[in-house]
Write an enzyme that holds these catalytic residues in place. Structure first.
Site, PDB file in Angstrom:
ATOM      1  N   LYS A  35       4.739  -4.855   3.337  1.00  0.00           N
ATOM      2  CA  LYS A  35       4.517  -4.335   4.692  1.00  0.00           C
ATOM      3  C   LYS A  35       3.244  -4.919   5.289  1.00  0.00           C
ATOM      4  CE  LYS A  35       0.999  -1.487   3.680  1.00  0.00           C
ATOM      5  NZ  LYS A  35      -0.274  -1.259   4.409  1.00  0.00           N
ATOM      6  N   THR A  77       1.689   0.536   9.601  1.00  0.00           N
ATOM      7  CA  THR A  77       0.809  -0.631   9.564  1.00  0.00           C
ATOM      8  C   THR A  77       1.125  -1.633  10.663  1.00  0.00           C
ATOM      9  OG1 THR A  77       0.824  -0.323   7.164  1.00  0.00           O
ATOM     10  CG2 THR A  77      -0.188  -2.312   7.990  1.00  0.00           C
ATOM     11  N   GLY A 134       1.723   4.317   0.182  1.00  0.00           N
ATOM     12  CA  GLY A 134       2.419   4.960   1.292  1.00  0.00           C
ATOM     13  C   GLY A 134       1.624   4.883   2.580  1.00  0.00           C
ATOM     14  N   SER A 157      -0.836   5.551   5.130  1.00  0.00           N
ATOM     15  CA  SER A 157      -2.076   6.343   5.162  1.00  0.00           C
ATOM     16  C   SER A 157      -3.248   5.489   5.605  1.00  0.00           C
ATOM     17  CB  SER A 157      -2.372   6.913   3.769  1.00  0.00           C
ATOM     18  OG  SER A 157      -2.417   5.866   2.804  1.00  0.00           O
ATOM     19  N   LYS A 213      -2.693  -2.225  -2.511  1.00  0.00           N
ATOM     20  CA  LYS A 213      -1.382  -2.698  -2.089  1.00  0.00           C
ATOM     21  C   LYS A 213      -1.430  -4.219  -1.983  1.00  0.00           C
ATOM     22  CE  LYS A 213      -0.868   1.482   0.720  1.00  0.00           C
ATOM     23  NZ  LYS A 213      -0.753   2.025   2.087  1.00  0.00           N
ATOM     24  N   ARG A 227     -20.203   0.499  -7.648  1.00  0.00           N
ATOM     25  CA  ARG A 227     -21.044  -0.508  -8.281  1.00  0.00           C
ATOM     26  C   ARG A 227     -22.231  -0.890  -7.382  1.00  0.00           C
ATOM     27  NH1 ARG A 227     -18.866  -4.422 -10.620  1.00  0.00           N
ATOM     28  NH2 ARG A 227     -16.630  -4.024 -10.494  1.00  0.00           N
TER      29      ARG A 227
END
Length: 320
Positions: A185, A242, A130, A132, A102, A30
């Protein structure tokens, strides 16, 4: 299956770069400034420095250009997902939509798959989640993710379309477990960052990760998730990544809290809103989540790291 990516942040751009190695991919932004940079310079330097956009990746500012894509990856922050779905409902209804965020929505306590299903009942919702980091995916480093989709056939088709030589996708029908693993997480990563920022040591971080995982399972099972989902990539795997890397924005926020430093307010940190949403949900369900409550107090400024650690350590002893 032709893929379109909605959202030109680091993760959306990285996914588009990785998938363009298999065929044509269209990336929607955008931002007129980003569109110009990506079209002319073939880079998204502010989000993914040092990464060149492949020729098979097309960039557009018009969502209509994604009309021919069989699946759309929605790479927008969790707290902005509902707004996008409502604003672009005419273009998105009835499509296969894969959330790539997430978190838990602050106002409703819902995860991304639930938000898609609520806003667009005719859509086929899924979730890609997951352990990443965008930079790893964009550089073609080995990464494994979870694709959660309640419909087996749609999930299998997406698994094949989103897997590459270096990006391995596993699938599950447990969307609740995948949603909660990816969201919770982030809360635990803030806690671990705060512990490390305050100089409380690796042993304290290991304890928080372990007891934090116990909280994730406790809430997940109560909400209908499967414990084995939370033990997989979308839960334990993402938790391990994380809570231990400064590439994580949630972990960096925790570090700044522990060090008593200011944090850039323009950086999206999903775990801060998620802590508030999950704390409210768990209290309403009568589920004890002391680390989540502590993170809620930290991000709101209600308590200091010393105060929340004192409370956690003073809790009654019990069996593990």
């Amino acid at each position: 299956m032709t893929i379109g990516v909605v959202g030109s942040g680091a993760f959306g751009t990285a996914l588009a770069v990785a998938l363009a190695g298999k065929g044509r991919v269209t990336l929607w932004t955008r931002s007129a400034e980003q569109l110009r940079e990506m079209a002319e310079q073939r880079s998204n330097a502010a989000r993914l420095p040092g990464v060149t956009l492949p020729d098979a990746l097309s960039v557009t500012g018009d969502l209509a250009d994604l009309a021919g894509c069989e699946a759309l990856l929605l790479a927008v922050p969790m707290q902005k997902l509902r707004g996008l779905l409502q604003q672009e409902a005419a273009s998105l209804e009835g499509r296969t939509l894969v959330a790539c965020c997430k978190g838990i929505e602050l106002d409703t306590g819902e995860g991304p798959v639930s938000v898609i299903a609520e806003c667009l009942p005719g859509a086929r919702p899924a979730l890609l989640t997951g352990p990443s980091f965008a930079a790893d995916i964009a550089r073609g480093l080995p990464t494994a993710l979870t694709l959660a989709c309640a419909d087996e056939a749609t999930g299998a088709a997406l698994q094949g379309a989103l897997s590459t030589e270096m990006l391995r996708v596993y699938r599950t029908t447990d969307t609740v477990g995948a949603e909660l693993g990816g969201a919770l997480k982030n809360v635990m990563a803030i806690a671990c960052g705060a512990v490390m920022g305050a100089g409380l040591g690796e042993s304290a971080r290991a304890a928080l990760m372990t007891r934090g995982y116990a909280e994730m399972v406790r809430l997940g099972v109560a909400l209908g998730a499967r414990a084995e989902t939370l033990a997989g990539l979308s839960g334990f795997g993402d938790l391990a990544l994380t809570c231990t890397s400064e590439q994580s924005r949630n972990y960096r926020l925790g570090l700044s809290i522990g060090r008593g430093e200011a944090f850039d307010p323009t950086v999206t940190v999903e775990g801060a809103a998620t802590a508030r949403a999950v704390a409210a949900k768990s209290r309403g369900m009568g589920i004890d989540m002391p680390i989540t409550f502590a993170v809620e107090a930290l991000v709101s400024g209600e308590h200091t790291i010393a105060e929340v650690m004192s409370r956690l350590l003073a809790r009654s002893l019990k069996p593990e």
